[in-house]
Design an enzyme around this catalytic site. Structure first.
Site, PDB file in Angstrom:
ATOM      1  CB  THR A 199      44.118 139.857  70.664  1.00  0.00           C
ATOM      2  OG1 THR A 199      43.822 138.490  70.850  1.00  0.00           O
ATOM      3  CG2 THR A 199      43.440 140.357  72.154  1.00  0.00           C
ATOM      4  NE  ARG A 227      45.793 129.764  74.391  1.00  0.00           N
ATOM      5  CZ  ARG A 227      46.043 130.374  74.240  1.00  0.00           C
ATOM      6  NH1 ARG A 227      44.801 131.672  73.948  1.00  0.00           N
ATOM      7  NH2 ARG A 227      47.079 131.587  73.057  1.00  0.00           N
ATOM      8  N   GLY A 229      45.764 131.879  77.378  1.00  0.00           N
ATOM      9  CA  GLY A 229      46.366 133.001  76.163  1.00  0.00           C
ATOM     10  C   GLY A 229      47.136 134.022  77.338  1.00  0.00           C
ATOM     11  CG  ASP A 230      48.830 137.428  75.756  1.00  0.00           C
ATOM     12  OD1 ASP A 230      48.336 136.092  74.765  1.00  0.00           O
ATOM     13  OD2 ASP A 230      49.200 138.147  75.279  1.00  0.00           O
ATOM     14  CB  THR A 250      47.541 141.257  70.421  1.00  0.00           C
ATOM     15  OG1 THR A 250      46.783 140.777  68.978  1.00  0.00           O
ATOM     16  CG2 THR A 250      47.440 142.775  69.253  1.00  0.00           C
ATOM     17  N   GLY A 251      48.658 138.759  69.911  1.00  0.00           N
ATOM     18  CA  GLY A 251      49.999 138.311  69.344  1.00  0.00           C
ATOM     19  C   GLY A 251      49.735 136.247  70.302  1.00  0.00           C
ATOM     20  N   GLY A 253      50.063 133.761  72.628  1.00  0.00           N
ATOM     21  CA  GLY A 253      50.083 133.493  73.434  1.00  0.00           C
ATOM     22  C   GLY A 253      50.999 133.356  74.206  1.00  0.00           C
TER      23      GLY A 253
HETATM   24  N1  ASP Z   1      47.072 136.090  72.816  1.00  0.00           N
HETATM   25  C1  ASP Z   1      45.599 135.993  72.367  1.00  0.00           C
HETATM   26  C2  ASP Z   1      45.864 134.506  72.797  1.00  0.00           C
HETATM   27  O1  ASP Z   1      46.937 134.115  72.594  1.00  0.00           O
HETATM   28  C3  ASP Z   1      45.707 135.784  70.783  1.00  0.00           C
HETATM   29  C4  ASP Z   1      45.669 137.273  70.004  1.00  0.00           C
HETATM   30  O2  ASP Z   1      45.879 138.473  70.447  1.00  0.00           O
HETATM   31  O3  ASP Z   1      45.417 137.106  68.891  1.00  0.00           O
HETATM   32  O4  ASP Z   1      45.254 133.852  73.066  1.00  0.00           O
END
Ligand code: ASP
Length: 338
Positions: A199, A227, A229-230, A250-251, A253
């Protein structure tokens, strides 16, 4: 469930986590920074054993190129919003990252892209989720912010809006990469979502003193249709307020949404008087990480100081200030002194 081998080790680290520094906001620097930009290219469970030397060099070069792009916009007097869009657009075109070209595949074998942007002077923002067929989701998010009375569009409505704005289209094949497809096949075999680092996000302070933040992603490999995410959720994945900071996350979500990480950092600064690093470490380790999530953020305070916080062994990241040169780092243990 998301799949990662070293989870328990890092949960342990989180549990013992860093003591949060409660010191008050950093004093205003003697020499104000004319402009400043910082980025991430995703957080995850990678270290020197997972990434070859050649891969490390490739990520470092891509991060530097993205920073140079944002720095050039700011050096020419461009706005923080323009710098964020230009920087993220470069990363969306770079197949190393999970945004635009190189985005992950959904459970149905498609790409559903998410992006958001926010500016600090008036907290206007724009976001899209489940966007298909447009090359630069961050550009569409900016149009939502500046050209519509709304702040968030989804799926077909987002595509309709993007089309009406004349946003650049792209065929499905543009987004496909062998790397993302192989990952999809592995996830399909196991019928589970899997982490995909990559991301992208950017925060910037311009010469007018305005902050901005943006985030763009393909989400998680094998995510279910629809779906979210954040990354496109303002307050979770993205935040900017001139009084405090600009943040891009990032991570994992779901955990960033449950703990409203980007807004949590802003709140700790505004109401608790924390400095950016302390606020970010608190949100990442004591809130998001404490629930079992993982990932990180890039942030910038109103003086142009960048900060990074993560509870993963790796996060692609970099920072670049007026009068300095771009600096990048890949692993949590790397020091990044902009
Ligand atoms: N945060 C992103 C999501 O959950 C994915 C990521 O940042 O790796 O869609």
């Amino acid at each position: 469930m998301r799949n990662f081998g070293t989870a328990s080790f890092f949960l342990l680290l989180t549990a013992c986590g860093p003591t949060v520094d409660t010191s008050v906001e950093s004093p205003e620097p003697m020499e104000p920074v004319r402009w400043s930009v910082a980025i991430h290219g995703g957080a995850g469970h990678f270290d020197t054993e997972v990434l070859s030397g050649a891969e490390q060099a490739a990520y470092s070069a891509s991060l530097s190129a993205a920073l140079e792009t944002g720095g050039a916009v700011l050096e020419a007097g461009g706005s923080a919003v323009d710098a964020v869009v230009a920087t993220i657009a470069v990363m969306e075109d770079d197949s190393l990252f999970n945004a635009g070209r190189g985005a992950v595949f959904t459970a149905e074998g498609k790409h559903e892209l998410d992006a958001s942007i926010m500016r600090g002077q008036d907290r206007n923002c724009g976001a899209v989720t489940g966007l298909t067929g447009f090359r630069h989701p961050i550009d569409v998010a900016r149009s939502v912010m500046t050209e519509s009375e709304h702040v968030f569009f989804s799926g077909p409505g987002a595509a309709q809006f993007a089309g009406a704005q004349g946003a650049e289209t792209a065929e499905p094949a543009w987004f496909d990469t062998q790397k993302a497809y192989s990952r999809y096949l592995r996830a399909l075999e196991r019928d589970t979502t899997i982490e995909k680092r990559g991301t992208v996000g950017c925060v910037a302070l311009d010469s007018q003193g305005n902050l901005a933040a943006g985030t763009s992603t393909g989400g998680m490999t094998y995510k279910r249709h629809g779906r979210i995410g954040d990354s496109p959720v303002v307050g979770a994945g993205t935040w900017a307020d001139n009084r405090t900071c600009a943040i891009s996350a990032t991570g994992w979500g779901e955990y960033f949404i449950r703990t409203a990480v980007a807004h949590e950092i802003h709140g700790r600064m505004l109401h608790g008087g924390a400095n950016l690093q302390a606020a970010a470490d608190g949100a990442i380790h004591d809130e998001m990480g404490a629930l079992g999530g993982d990932g990180g953020i890039v942030g910038m305070d109103r003086f142009g100081n960048p900060a990074f916080s993560m509870n993963t062994p790796g996060m692609f990241r970099g920072a670049f200030k007026a009068g300095a040169s771009p600096k990048v780092a890949l692993f949590a243990t790397d020091q990044l002194t902009p």
